[in-house]
Design an enzyme around this catalytic site. Structure first.
Site, PDB file in Angstrom:
ATOM      1  N   LYS A 183     -82.772 -20.050  44.620  1.00  0.00           N
ATOM      2  CA  LYS A 183     -82.143 -21.289  44.164  1.00  0.00           C
ATOM      3  C   LYS A 183     -82.446 -22.436  45.132  1.00  0.00           C
ATOM      4  O   LYS A 183     -82.625 -23.589  44.710  1.00  0.00           O
ATOM      5  CB  LYS A 183     -80.639 -21.101  44.005  1.00  0.00           C
ATOM      6  CG  LYS A 183     -80.263 -20.240  42.801  1.00  0.00           C
ATOM      7  CD  LYS A 183     -80.780 -20.825  41.492  1.00  0.00           C
ATOM      8  CE  LYS A 183     -80.282 -20.075  40.276  1.00  0.00           C
ATOM      9  NZ  LYS A 183     -80.781 -20.661  39.017  1.00  0.00           N
ATOM     10  N   ASN A 192     -82.473 -22.881  33.036  1.00  0.00           N
ATOM     11  CA  ASN A 192     -81.215 -22.195  33.317  1.00  0.00           C
ATOM     12  C   ASN A 192     -81.378 -20.692  33.524  1.00  0.00           C
ATOM     13  O   ASN A 192     -80.558 -20.061  34.193  1.00  0.00           O
ATOM     14  CB  ASN A 192     -80.231 -22.440  32.172  1.00  0.00           C
ATOM     15  CG  ASN A 192     -78.952 -21.653  32.324  1.00  0.00           C
ATOM     16  OD1 ASN A 192     -78.147 -21.911  33.217  1.00  0.00           O
ATOM     17  ND2 ASN A 192     -78.757 -20.649  31.468  1.00  0.00           N
ATOM     18  N   TYR A 202     -81.038 -14.384  45.465  1.00  0.00           N
ATOM     19  CA  TYR A 202     -80.526 -15.426  44.577  1.00  0.00           C
ATOM     20  C   TYR A 202     -80.406 -16.744  45.336  1.00  0.00           C
ATOM     21  O   TYR A 202     -80.890 -17.783  44.885  1.00  0.00           O
ATOM     22  CB  TYR A 202     -79.181 -15.011  43.997  1.00  0.00           C
ATOM     23  CG  TYR A 202     -78.578 -16.025  43.052  1.00  0.00           C
ATOM     24  CD1 TYR A 202     -79.027 -16.123  41.743  1.00  0.00           C
ATOM     25  CD2 TYR A 202     -77.570 -16.889  43.470  1.00  0.00           C
ATOM     26  CE1 TYR A 202     -78.487 -17.053  40.865  1.00  0.00           C
ATOM     27  CE2 TYR A 202     -77.016 -17.821  42.607  1.00  0.00           C
ATOM     28  CZ  TYR A 202     -77.477 -17.904  41.308  1.00  0.00           C
ATOM     29  OH  TYR A 202     -76.949 -18.842  40.444  1.00  0.00           O
ATOM     30  N   GLY A 203     -79.752 -16.705  46.509  1.00  0.00           N
ATOM     31  CA  GLY A 203     -79.598 -17.921  47.297  1.00  0.00           C
ATOM     32  C   GLY A 203     -80.938 -18.522  47.684  1.00  0.00           C
ATOM     33  O   GLY A 203     -81.135 -19.739  47.609  1.00  0.00           O
ATOM     34  N   ALA A 204     -81.875 -17.676  48.090  1.00  0.00           N
ATOM     35  CA  ALA A 204     -83.178 -18.172  48.527  1.00  0.00           C
ATOM     36  C   ALA A 204     -83.968 -18.776  47.379  1.00  0.00           C
ATOM     37  O   ALA A 204     -84.608 -19.829  47.531  1.00  0.00           O
ATOM     38  CB  ALA A 204     -83.975 -17.033  49.169  1.00  0.00           C
ATOM     39  N   ASP A 254     -89.865 -12.972  27.620  1.00  0.00           N
ATOM     40  CA  ASP A 254     -89.701 -12.614  29.026  1.00  0.00           C
ATOM     41  C   ASP A 254     -90.377 -13.672  29.882  1.00  0.00           C
ATOM     42  O   ASP A 254     -91.607 -13.690  30.014  1.00  0.00           O
ATOM     43  CB  ASP A 254     -90.319 -11.242  29.284  1.00  0.00           C
ATOM     44  CG  ASP A 254     -90.195 -10.812  30.736  1.00  0.00           C
ATOM     45  OD1 ASP A 254     -89.512 -11.515  31.520  1.00  0.00           O
ATOM     46  OD2 ASP A 254     -90.778  -9.769  31.103  1.00  0.00           O
TER      47      ASP A 254
END
Length: 259
Positions: free
Chosen positions: A168, A94, A164-166, A63
Protein backbone atom coordinates in the site's frame (compact mmCIF):
# COMPACT_ATOMS: atom_id res chain seq x y z
CA UNK A 1 -10.20 18.37 -22.42
CA UNK A 2 -13.18 18.42 -20.10
CA UNK A 3 -14.02 15.65 -17.64
CA UNK A 4 -17.77 15.28 -17.21
CA UNK A 5 -19.34 15.43 -13.78
CA UNK A 6 -21.70 12.56 -14.54
CA UNK A 7 -22.44 9.98 -17.21
CA UNK A 8 -18.86 8.73 -17.15
CA UNK A 9 -17.57 5.21 -17.64
CA UNK A 10 -16.07 3.96 -14.37
CA UNK A 11 -14.11 0.76 -13.73
CA UNK A 12 -13.98 -0.31 -10.07
CA UNK A 13 -11.69 -3.24 -9.38
CA UNK A 14 -12.59 -5.58 -6.53
CA UNK A 15 -16.17 -4.37 -6.36
CA UNK A 16 -17.93 -7.54 -5.24
CA UNK A 17 -18.41 -6.35 -1.66
CA UNK A 18 -17.11 -4.02 1.04
CA UNK A 19 -15.56 -0.76 -0.04
CA UNK A 20 -15.64 -1.68 -3.72
CA UNK A 21 -19.40 -2.15 -3.54
CA UNK A 22 -19.82 1.19 -1.76
CA UNK A 23 -17.68 2.93 -4.40
CA UNK A 24 -19.65 1.37 -7.25
CA UNK A 25 -22.91 2.50 -5.64
CA UNK A 26 -21.61 6.04 -5.17
CA UNK A 27 -20.69 6.42 -8.84
CA UNK A 28 -23.95 4.83 -10.01
CA UNK A 29 -25.94 7.20 -7.79
CA UNK A 30 -23.98 10.04 -9.39
CA UNK A 31 -25.31 8.99 -12.79
CA UNK A 32 -22.18 7.20 -14.01
CA UNK A 33 -21.96 3.82 -15.73
CA UNK A 34 -19.99 1.31 -13.67
CA UNK A 35 -18.00 -1.79 -14.59
CA UNK A 36 -18.10 -3.99 -11.48
CA UNK A 37 -14.96 -6.13 -11.44
CA UNK A 38 -14.60 -9.24 -9.30
CA UNK A 39 -11.96 -11.90 -8.86
CA UNK A 40 -13.71 -14.97 -7.45
CA UNK A 41 -16.87 -13.76 -5.67
CA UNK A 42 -19.25 -13.87 -8.61
CA UNK A 43 -22.45 -14.14 -6.56
CA UNK A 44 -21.55 -11.17 -4.38
CA UNK A 45 -20.54 -9.18 -7.46
CA UNK A 46 -23.91 -9.90 -9.03
CA UNK A 47 -25.53 -8.58 -5.85
CA UNK A 48 -23.46 -5.41 -6.19
CA UNK A 49 -24.54 -5.00 -9.81
CA UNK A 50 -28.20 -5.52 -8.91
CA UNK A 51 -27.98 -2.82 -6.24
CA UNK A 52 -26.75 -0.07 -8.56
CA UNK A 53 -28.98 2.83 -9.55
CA UNK A 54 -29.38 3.66 -13.22
CA UNK A 55 -28.40 1.61 -16.25
CA UNK A 56 -25.45 0.76 -18.45
CA UNK A 57 -23.55 -1.10 -15.75
CA UNK A 58 -21.65 -4.32 -16.40
CA UNK A 59 -20.13 -7.23 -14.47
CA UNK A 60 -16.60 -8.35 -15.42
CA UNK A 61 -14.61 -11.15 -13.79
CA UNK A 62 -10.88 -11.66 -14.03
CA UNK A 63 -7.65 -12.43 -12.18
CA UNK A 64 -5.84 -9.11 -12.09
CA UNK A 65 -2.62 -10.82 -10.99
CA UNK A 66 -2.42 -12.07 -14.59
CA UNK A 67 -1.40 -9.15 -16.85
CA UNK A 68 -3.25 -10.71 -19.78
CA UNK A 69 -6.43 -11.05 -17.79
CA UNK A 70 -6.08 -7.46 -16.58
CA UNK A 71 -5.90 -6.32 -20.21
CA UNK A 72 -9.01 -8.32 -21.04
CA UNK A 73 -10.92 -6.76 -18.13
CA UNK A 74 -10.07 -3.26 -19.37
CA UNK A 75 -10.93 -4.15 -22.97
CA UNK A 76 -14.33 -5.54 -21.98
CA UNK A 77 -15.09 -2.62 -19.66
CA UNK A 78 -14.17 -0.06 -22.30
CA UNK A 79 -16.30 -1.78 -24.94
CA UNK A 80 -19.41 -1.99 -22.78
CA UNK A 81 -19.04 1.42 -21.12
CA UNK A 82 -18.29 3.11 -24.46
CA UNK A 83 -21.33 5.33 -24.81
CA UNK A 84 -20.80 8.98 -25.69
CA UNK A 85 -17.65 9.12 -23.58
CA UNK A 86 -15.88 6.45 -25.62
CA UNK A 87 -14.84 4.15 -22.81
CA UNK A 88 -13.37 4.32 -19.33
CA UNK A 89 -13.11 7.82 -17.86
CA UNK A 90 -12.41 6.85 -14.24
CA UNK A 91 -10.45 3.95 -12.76
CA UNK A 92 -10.70 3.06 -9.07
CA UNK A 93 -7.96 0.63 -8.07
CA UNK A 94 -9.59 -1.10 -5.11
CA UNK A 95 -8.77 -4.81 -5.57
CA UNK A 96 -6.40 -6.09 -2.90
CA UNK A 97 -5.48 -9.05 -0.73
CA UNK A 98 -4.72 -8.75 2.97
CA UNK A 99 -3.68 -12.07 4.49
CA UNK A 100 -1.90 -12.39 7.86
CA UNK A 101 1.78 -13.41 7.89
CA UNK A 102 3.59 -12.24 11.04
CA UNK A 103 7.26 -12.96 10.49
CA UNK A 104 7.91 -14.81 13.77
CA UNK A 105 5.07 -17.24 13.12
CA UNK A 106 5.15 -17.72 9.34
CA UNK A 107 7.28 -20.44 7.66
CA UNK A 108 9.56 -19.10 4.94
CA UNK A 109 7.80 -20.83 2.04
CA UNK A 110 4.45 -19.43 3.11
CA UNK A 111 6.02 -16.02 3.73
CA UNK A 112 7.50 -15.87 0.23
CA UNK A 113 4.28 -17.01 -1.43
CA UNK A 114 2.17 -14.47 0.45
CA UNK A 115 4.54 -11.63 -0.41
CA UNK A 116 4.34 -12.60 -4.07
CA UNK A 117 0.55 -12.66 -3.94
CA UNK A 118 0.31 -9.26 -2.25
CA UNK A 119 2.74 -7.67 -4.71
CA UNK A 120 0.97 -9.22 -7.71
CA UNK A 121 -2.52 -8.05 -6.73
CA UNK A 122 -2.01 -4.94 -4.62
CA UNK A 123 0.81 -3.31 -6.55
CA UNK A 124 1.38 -4.81 -10.00
CA UNK A 125 -2.32 -5.09 -10.85
CA UNK A 126 -2.76 -1.45 -9.82
CA UNK A 127 0.16 -0.44 -12.04
CA UNK A 128 -1.09 -2.51 -14.98
CA UNK A 129 -4.68 -1.29 -14.82
CA UNK A 130 -3.44 2.29 -14.52
CA UNK A 131 -1.29 1.89 -17.64
CA UNK A 132 -4.08 0.25 -19.63
CA UNK A 133 -6.69 2.88 -18.75
CA UNK A 134 -4.35 5.86 -19.01
CA UNK A 135 -3.13 4.82 -22.46
CA UNK A 136 -6.73 4.62 -23.66
CA UNK A 137 -7.42 8.10 -22.30
CA UNK A 138 -4.30 9.51 -23.95
CA UNK A 139 -5.16 7.90 -27.27
CA UNK A 140 -8.66 9.40 -27.07
CA UNK A 141 -7.31 12.79 -26.08
CA UNK A 142 -9.63 12.63 -23.09
CA UNK A 143 -9.32 13.81 -19.51
CA UNK A 144 -9.76 11.24 -16.75
CA UNK A 145 -9.13 10.22 -13.19
CA UNK A 146 -7.38 7.36 -11.42
CA UNK A 147 -8.07 6.90 -7.70
CA UNK A 148 -6.06 4.34 -5.75
CA UNK A 149 -7.21 2.78 -2.51
CA UNK A 150 -4.22 2.78 -0.20
CA UNK A 151 -4.17 2.37 3.57
CA UNK A 152 -3.32 3.95 6.89
CA UNK A 153 -1.14 0.87 7.35
CA UNK A 154 1.32 2.26 4.80
CA UNK A 155 2.34 4.84 7.41
CA UNK A 156 1.87 3.28 10.83
CA UNK A 157 3.10 -0.24 10.02
CA UNK A 158 1.29 -3.58 9.83
CA UNK A 159 3.14 -6.08 12.07
CA UNK A 160 0.85 -9.00 11.22
CA UNK A 161 0.38 -7.95 7.57
CA UNK A 162 3.74 -6.49 6.50
CA UNK A 163 3.29 -7.20 2.79
CA UNK A 164 -0.04 -5.38 2.86
CA UNK A 165 1.49 -2.30 4.49
CA UNK A 166 4.46 -2.32 2.13
CA UNK A 167 2.42 -2.73 -1.04
CA UNK A 168 0.00 0.00 0.00
CA UNK A 169 2.96 2.35 0.59
CA UNK A 170 4.12 1.46 -2.92
CA UNK A 171 0.63 2.19 -4.28
CA UNK A 172 0.81 5.66 -2.72
CA UNK A 173 4.21 6.27 -4.33
CA UNK A 174 2.99 4.94 -7.67
CA UNK A 175 0.04 7.31 -7.58
CA UNK A 176 2.26 10.32 -6.99
CA UNK A 177 4.61 9.35 -9.83
CA UNK A 178 1.69 8.89 -12.20
CA UNK A 179 0.16 12.20 -11.10
CA UNK A 180 3.26 13.99 -12.36
CA UNK A 181 3.57 12.03 -15.60
CA UNK A 182 -0.13 12.05 -16.53
CA UNK A 183 -1.03 15.60 -15.54
CA UNK A 184 -0.01 17.03 -18.95
CA UNK A 185 -2.57 14.66 -20.49
CA UNK A 186 -5.42 15.91 -18.29
CA UNK A 187 -5.41 12.79 -16.13
CA UNK A 188 -5.52 13.33 -12.37
CA UNK A 189 -4.24 10.61 -10.03
CA UNK A 190 -4.85 10.53 -6.29
CA UNK A 191 -4.96 8.03 -3.44
CA UNK A 192 -6.98 7.59 -0.27
CA UNK A 193 -5.50 6.07 2.88
CA UNK A 194 -8.41 4.73 4.94
CA UNK A 195 -8.21 3.57 8.50
CA UNK A 196 -10.47 0.85 9.86
CA UNK A 197 -13.90 0.67 8.25
CA UNK A 198 -16.77 -1.77 8.68
CA UNK A 199 -17.12 -4.50 6.05
CA UNK A 200 -18.23 -8.11 5.91
CA UNK A 201 -14.59 -9.21 6.13
CA UNK A 202 -13.98 -7.60 9.53
CA UNK A 203 -17.46 -7.94 11.03
CA UNK A 204 -16.37 -10.68 13.44
CA UNK A 205 -13.50 -8.53 14.74
CA UNK A 206 -15.79 -5.58 15.41
CA UNK A 207 -18.34 -7.70 17.28
CA UNK A 208 -15.69 -9.73 19.11
CA UNK A 209 -13.39 -9.04 22.02
CA UNK A 210 -11.19 -6.55 20.15
CA UNK A 211 -14.08 -4.49 18.81
CA UNK A 212 -13.98 -1.86 21.55
CA UNK A 213 -10.23 -1.42 21.18
CA UNK A 214 -10.56 -0.97 17.41
CA UNK A 215 -13.25 1.67 17.83
CA UNK A 216 -11.20 3.43 20.50
CA UNK A 217 -8.40 4.04 17.99
CA UNK A 218 -10.42 7.05 16.80
CA UNK A 219 -11.46 9.88 19.15
CA UNK A 220 -14.90 9.56 17.56
CA UNK A 221 -15.18 6.12 19.15
CA UNK A 222 -16.19 4.32 15.99
CA UNK A 223 -14.93 3.00 12.67
CA UNK A 224 -15.84 4.40 9.27
CA UNK A 225 -18.74 3.37 7.13
CA UNK A 226 -17.58 2.37 3.62
CA UNK A 227 -19.90 5.03 2.20
CA UNK A 228 -17.75 7.70 3.87
CA UNK A 229 -14.67 6.47 2.04
CA UNK A 230 -16.63 6.15 -1.20
CA UNK A 231 -17.76 9.77 -0.95
CA UNK A 232 -14.12 10.89 -0.89
CA UNK A 233 -13.29 8.67 -3.86
CA UNK A 234 -16.19 10.16 -5.80
CA UNK A 235 -14.92 13.68 -5.12
CA UNK A 236 -11.32 12.84 -6.09
CA UNK A 237 -12.69 11.51 -9.40
CA UNK A 238 -14.65 14.70 -10.06
CA UNK A 239 -13.72 17.64 -12.31
CA UNK A 240 -13.43 19.79 -9.17
CA UNK A 241 -10.59 17.67 -7.80
CA UNK A 242 -8.02 18.22 -10.55
CA UNK A 243 -5.83 20.28 -8.18
CA UNK A 244 -5.87 17.39 -5.70
CA UNK A 245 -3.90 15.23 -8.15
CA UNK A 246 -0.91 13.68 -6.39
CA UNK A 247 -2.52 13.82 -2.97
CA UNK A 248 -2.77 11.00 -0.45
CA UNK A 249 -5.96 11.69 1.49
CA UNK A 250 -6.03 10.36 5.06
CA UNK A 251 -9.47 9.02 6.01
CA UNK A 252 -9.01 7.54 9.46
CA UNK A 253 -11.04 9.59 11.91
CA UNK A 254 -7.88 11.01 13.54
CA UNK A 255 -6.78 7.51 14.52
CA UNK A 256 -3.38 8.10 12.95
CA UNK A 257 -1.96 11.58 12.43
CA UNK A 258 0.99 12.60 10.28
CA UNK A 259 2.31 15.85 8.83
Amino acid sequence: MQLSETGRGVLVSGASRGLGRAVARAFAANGDRVAVHYGTRADEARATLASLEGSGHVLIGGDLADPGDAARVVDEAAEVLGGAGGGIDVLVNNAAVNLPHPLAETPYEEWAALWQRHVSVNLLATANLSHLVARRLIDRGAAGRIVNIGSRGAFRGEPDHPAYGATKAAVHALGQSLAVSLGPHGIGVASVAPGFFATERVASRLTGAEGDAIRAQSPFGRVADPAEIAAAVLWLASPAAEWASGTILDLNGASYLRS
